[in-house]
Structure formats: structure tokens, C-alpha cells
Design a protein around this motif. Sequence first.
Motif, mmCIF file in Angstrom:
data_model
loop_
_atom_site.group_PDB
_atom_site.id
_atom_site.type_symbol
_atom_site.label_atom_id
_atom_site.label_comp_id
_atom_site.label_asym_id
_atom_site.label_seq_id
_atom_site.Cartn_x
_atom_site.Cartn_y
_atom_site.Cartn_z
ATOM 1 N N LEU A 55 3.887 -6.189 -6.885
ATOM 2 C CA LEU A 55 3.191 -7.233 -6.129
ATOM 3 C C LEU A 55 2.101 -7.882 -6.971
ATOM 4 C CD1 LEU A 55 2.845 -5.565 -2.597
ATOM 5 C CD2 LEU A 55 4.421 -7.382 -3.271
ATOM 6 N N GLY A 56 1.380 -7.055 -7.737
ATOM 7 C CA GLY A 56 0.344 -7.599 -8.611
ATOM 8 C C GLY A 56 0.928 -8.446 -9.727
ATOM 9 N N ASP A 57 1.998 -7.952 -10.356
ATOM 10 C CA ASP A 57 2.617 -8.681 -11.462
ATOM 11 C C ASP A 57 3.195 -10.020 -11.007
ATOM 12 O OD1 ASP A 57 1.967 -6.599 -13.095
ATOM 13 O OD2 ASP A 57 3.967 -5.701 -13.139
ATOM 14 N N LEU A 58 3.719 -10.058 -9.774
ATOM 15 C CA LEU A 58 4.344 -11.281 -9.267
ATOM 16 C C LEU A 58 3.346 -12.193 -8.546
ATOM 17 C CD1 LEU A 58 7.713 -9.810 -7.876
ATOM 18 C CD2 LEU A 58 7.321 -10.981 -10.052
ATOM 19 N N GLY A 59 2.081 -11.778 -8.478
ATOM 20 C CA GLY A 59 1.062 -12.608 -7.846
ATOM 21 C C GLY A 59 1.227 -12.751 -6.349
ATOM 22 N N ARG A 60 1.692 -11.686 -5.688
ATOM 23 C CA ARG A 60 1.962 -11.763 -4.248
ATOM 24 C C ARG A 60 0.970 -10.976 -3.408
ATOM 25 N NH1 ARG A 60 8.547 -10.819 -4.430
ATOM 26 N NH2 ARG A 60 9.050 -12.674 -5.683
ATOM 27 N N LEU A 61 -0.112 -10.476 -4.014
ATOM 28 C CA LEU A 61 -1.050 -9.662 -3.248
ATOM 29 C C LEU A 61 -1.702 -10.447 -2.115
ATOM 30 C CD1 LEU A 61 -2.757 -7.633 -6.137
ATOM 31 C CD2 LEU A 61 -1.125 -6.791 -4.440
ATOM 32 N N GLY A 62 -1.820 -11.761 -2.278
ATOM 33 C CA GLY A 62 -2.434 -12.579 -1.241
ATOM 34 C C GLY A 62 -1.455 -13.201 -0.268
ATOM 35 N N ASN A 63 -0.167 -12.905 -0.405
ATOM 36 C CA ASN A 63 0.846 -13.482 0.481
ATOM 37 C C ASN A 63 0.696 -12.964 1.904
ATOM 38 O OD1 ASN A 63 1.808 -14.606 -1.864
ATOM 39 N ND2 ASN A 63 3.941 -14.022 -1.505
ATOM 40 N N ARG A 64 1.200 -13.760 2.842
ATOM 41 C CA ARG A 64 1.058 -13.398 4.253
ATOM 42 C C ARG A 64 1.812 -12.126 4.604
ATOM 43 N NH1 ARG A 64 3.287 -16.581 9.588
ATOM 44 N NH2 ARG A 64 2.151 -15.308 11.108
ATOM 45 N N GLU A 65 2.929 -11.866 3.894
ATOM 46 C CA GLU A 65 3.728 -10.689 4.224
ATOM 47 C C GLU A 65 3.191 -9.396 3.620
ATOM 48 O OE1 GLU A 65 5.412 -12.103 0.294
ATOM 49 O OE2 GLU A 65 4.831 -13.069 2.181
ATOM 50 N N THR A 66 2.240 -9.497 2.690
ATOM 51 C CA THR A 66 1.757 -8.292 2.014
ATOM 52 C C THR A 66 1.128 -7.276 2.968
ATOM 53 O OG1 THR A 66 1.453 -9.491 -0.065
ATOM 54 C CG2 THR A 66 0.225 -7.440 0.209
ATOM 55 N N PRO A 67 0.315 -7.693 3.980
ATOM 56 C CA PRO A 67 -0.189 -6.691 4.929
ATOM 57 C C PRO A 67 0.923 -5.943 5.669
ATOM 58 C CG PRO A 67 -1.458 -8.712 5.103
ATOM 59 C CD PRO A 67 -0.304 -9.010 4.200
ATOM 60 N N VAL A 68 2.047 -6.612 5.912
ATOM 61 C CA VAL A 68 3.171 -5.940 6.565
ATOM 62 C C VAL A 68 3.735 -4.862 5.636
ATOM 63 C CG1 VAL A 68 5.469 -6.240 7.573
ATOM 64 C CG2 VAL A 68 3.731 -8.018 7.865
ATOM 65 N N ILE A 69 3.882 -5.198 4.360
ATOM 66 C CA ILE A 69 4.377 -4.232 3.374
ATOM 67 C C ILE A 69 3.450 -3.025 3.318
ATOM 68 C CG2 ILE A 69 4.860 -3.862 0.919
ATOM 69 C CD1 ILE A 69 5.487 -6.897 0.762
ATOM 70 N N LEU A 70 2.141 -3.288 3.267
ATOM 71 C CA LEU A 70 1.172 -2.199 3.186
ATOM 72 C C LEU A 70 1.188 -1.348 4.451
ATOM 73 C CD1 LEU A 70 -1.856 -3.992 1.482
ATOM 74 C CD2 LEU A 70 -0.155 -2.496 0.434
ATOM 75 N N SER A 71 1.404 -1.983 5.600
ATOM 76 C CA SER A 71 1.458 -1.226 6.851
ATOM 77 C C SER A 71 2.631 -0.255 6.864
ATOM 78 C CB SER A 71 1.565 -2.186 8.049
ATOM 79 O OG SER A 71 0.410 -2.971 8.183
ATOM 80 N N VAL A 72 3.772 -0.711 6.394
ATOM 81 C CA VAL A 72 4.938 0.174 6.319
ATOM 82 C C VAL A 72 4.665 1.326 5.350
ATOM 83 C CG1 VAL A 72 7.375 0.338 5.661
ATOM 84 C CG2 VAL A 72 6.568 -1.650 6.936
ATOM 85 N N LEU A 73 4.040 1.020 4.219
ATOM 86 C CA LEU A 73 3.714 2.059 3.242
ATOM 87 C C LEU A 73 2.718 3.065 3.818
ATOM 88 C CD1 LEU A 73 3.385 -0.016 -0.053
ATOM 89 C CD2 LEU A 73 5.316 1.387 0.683
ATOM 90 N N VAL A 74 1.756 2.571 4.593
ATOM 91 C CA VAL A 74 0.786 3.459 5.232
ATOM 92 C C VAL A 74 1.498 4.409 6.186
ATOM 93 C CG1 VAL A 74 -1.080 3.532 6.926
ATOM 94 C CG2 VAL A 74 -1.220 1.960 4.994
ATOM 95 N N PHE A 75 2.412 3.871 6.987
ATOM 96 C CA PHE A 75 3.165 4.722 7.921
ATOM 97 C C PHE A 75 3.943 5.783 7.151
ATOM 98 C CE2 PHE A 75 6.590 6.099 10.619
ATOM 99 C CZ PHE A 75 6.036 6.117 11.888
ATOM 100 N N GLU A 76 4.557 5.393 6.040
ATOM 101 C CA GLU A 76 5.300 6.354 5.229
ATOM 102 C C GLU A 76 4.379 7.439 4.685
ATOM 103 O OE1 GLU A 76 8.931 3.489 3.590
ATOM 104 O OE2 GLU A 76 7.463 4.310 2.192
ATOM 105 N N ASP A 77 3.176 7.045 4.245
ATOM 106 C CA ASP A 77 2.234 8.030 3.720
ATOM 107 C C ASP A 77 1.830 9.032 4.800
ATOM 108 O OD1 ASP A 77 2.306 6.764 1.283
ATOM 109 O OD2 ASP A 77 0.592 5.489 1.723
ATOM 110 N N LEU A 78 1.586 8.530 6.015
ATOM 111 C CA LEU A 78 1.219 9.423 7.103
ATOM 112 C C LEU A 78 2.408 10.303 7.511
ATOM 113 C CD1 LEU A 78 -0.973 7.072 9.318
ATOM 114 C CD2 LEU A 78 -1.723 8.906 7.808
ATOM 115 N N ALA A 79 3.611 9.728 7.459
ATOM 116 C CA ALA A 79 4.804 10.527 7.756
ATOM 117 C C ALA A 79 4.950 11.661 6.758
ATOM 118 C CB ALA A 79 6.051 9.634 7.736
ATOM 119 N N MET A 80 4.570 11.399 5.500
ATOM 120 C CA MET A 80 4.627 12.444 4.478
ATOM 121 C C MET A 80 3.659 13.587 4.782
ATOM 122 S SD MET A 80 6.851 12.046 2.010
ATOM 123 C CE MET A 80 7.994 11.575 3.316
#
Length: 393
Positions: free
Chosen positions: A137-162
Amino acid sequence: MPETTIALIQLGAVFFGLGLLGRVAWRFGISPIPLYLVGGLAFGSGGLIPLHGIEEFAHLASEIGVVLLLLLLGLEYSASELTTGLRKSWMAGVLDIVLNAAPGAIAALLLGWGPVGALAMAGVTYISSSGIIAKVLGDLGRLGNRETPVILSVLVFEDLAMAVYLPVLTAVLAGASFLGGLTSVGISLLAVTIVLVVALKYGRFISAIVDSPDHEVFLLKLLGSALLVAGIASQLQVSAAVGAFLLGIAISGSTAENATRMLEPLRDLFAAMFFVVFGLNTDPKSIPPVLGVAAALAVITTATKIATGWWAAKRQGIAAMGRARTGAALVARGEFSIVIAGLAVASGHVEGELAALATAYVLLMAIIGPIVAKYVEPLSGFLLRKRTASVTP
């Protein structure tokens, strides 16, 4: 030649070789993880030039690598962000588990590895690589994109599931009873709850304890607390990695930002050793027999991750192109998949082929993930234009 001299020469060669492999990965714009795994395969059991005399250091360094990977991942989130993300993404998180854990579990059962192997492989195919995804995401310059919070939310859920999955897996691999497994899960959930509450209410005090204006003191306190918490968590039958992750969550504000900058070089060094050690413990001859299964899992779970991201982004009202980017970003697997496979194989309760399958699978997904994320826009744009043209009279 003295053993210490041999060990220094071998470690120097390993570190220098990893640097060269990282340079190659940077040159081609891919994650260095698959190259580190290949390096481990080349110099491990059954490899070209087996290394001897650095096993103890390499093993300890790899454990520190896991702790630092999860500590820095925790530093990326605050407790409030985690709880908010969990509320918003729990439905997508459940869909993520169903679609992406099932292929691994089914493959393990078909291969005759039994319920324990199925539980381990379910985790291998389920969890996305937060490290690779953040870098892409950083390399492609997408950290500020509208969908990035959705990606992070899914990753957060996965981390908590772990945080629930790893204690269950550890208990099962240790041969614990059903009651023992429930106890481990209960301890893990209690630890997660306590840390989140403490982080929400008293995070500034934890940050103040760790913080210091002197870089040397700050580094010693930070690294010492991380290893201490990881060791205590492991003793309580909660994964050391989860313990480090929870400590990262508790540290916030400018302390977290400074800690991230200071620990990133150490994380990269020790994490590289972790991937190398996993490769060292895998016989390259065991990979070709499972390569077909790994390729099939790669194709299936690429599609299921894209479907997960598409659905999650659609629920947030994001347009088609953003949905495609969300799904593509979640494809990569990496460090956590290797952690899970490493725990399973080290226990001796699963087939050694599981390590080979996990290595081959992560190799494929660590390469496929960044490529899919990079080229999803032109491909999606072409398909959307074609679809629009077909419905336009």
C-alpha cells in the motif's frame, strides 16, 4: 578452526546473502520474504551447502523476529481503532474466516493429515500478511485511498482472531484436553480484554513508562518489555507473538511513532532470520510433491480473498474500482502463515509435509499478492469498460 570463528563466518555469510536477496527483491518490486525462504532452503537440511554451528542463535533470533513483527504491527493501531474496526468489520471478518480457512482445512483432510493438520492449514490459508500488505500500500501510494480503512479493518479482525486461534492451536498441538483448550482460550480472551481496557484508559501511563528522551535507554526499555511480555504470555499458554502484539496496542501516541522508527531495522534483521530458519528446517526435496496442491490453494484463496475484500468494501459504499483494490490488497500471505506452520511442525504432531506445503504456498502468495495489487487497476478498468460497452446500446 574454533567453533566461534566458524559461527561468525557463517552468520556473516547469511546476513550478507540476505542483503543481496533483499536488493534483488527491491529491484523487481517484490517482497523479499520468498527470497529469504529460498535462501533458507538452499542452506538448510538437504540444501546445497548445509550450515552447522549457528542453530541455537538462529532459532533464538527467529523467535525475536516473530516478537518484533507482532510488536510493530500492534504499534500501528490504537485500542480505540481496534475496537472501532472490530465493530465495523465483524461481518466481513466472519466471511473472511469461512472463505479462506476452509480451503486449507479441506486440503489437509484430503491429504490425510487429520483434524490437527486441518486446524493448522486453516490458519495458514486464512491469515493475510499485514507486513506485505502495508508495504505494498505504501509503495503504490494507496495509504490515503478511501478503501484503505476497510483493508485495515479486515486485518484488525484477523489479528484479533489470531489472539483466539493461536492459543487453541497451541493447546491442541500440545495434546491438551478439551478443558485445557478452553482454559487457554479463556486466558487469551481475558488477556486481550484486560490489555484493551488498560490501553483505552491508561495507555498514556504505559507509554510514559516505556518512553525516554535517551535513544539508548528507550530502546533497552522497549525491547526488554517486549521480550518480557512475550515470555510471560508464552508461560501463560498465550502465544508470545500475541503478547507482543497486545503490548504494541497499549503503547500509543508519539511513543509508538518513535518506537516504530527505532525498531524497524531490528525487526527487518530478526524477521529475515525467522524466514531463513523456517527454510533451513524444510527439506527442498519435500516441496515438489506438494507444489501442485500449493498452486491449487493459491488460485482458490486468491479468489476468496478478492471476494472478501470486494464484499467488505461494497458494504462501505465504495465504488467498483475501490472494491477490486481492496480484494487485491488482501491476497498476500506471509509471516503469520509461516508462524502457524512453524508451531505445527515443531510440535511433532503433524506431518512434516505441512511445512513444505506452507513454504510453497507462502512463496507463491508472497509473489502473487504484490503483483495482483499492482495490476488490479488496469485489469479492472479494462473489464469495467468492456462490461459498460456490452450493455450500452
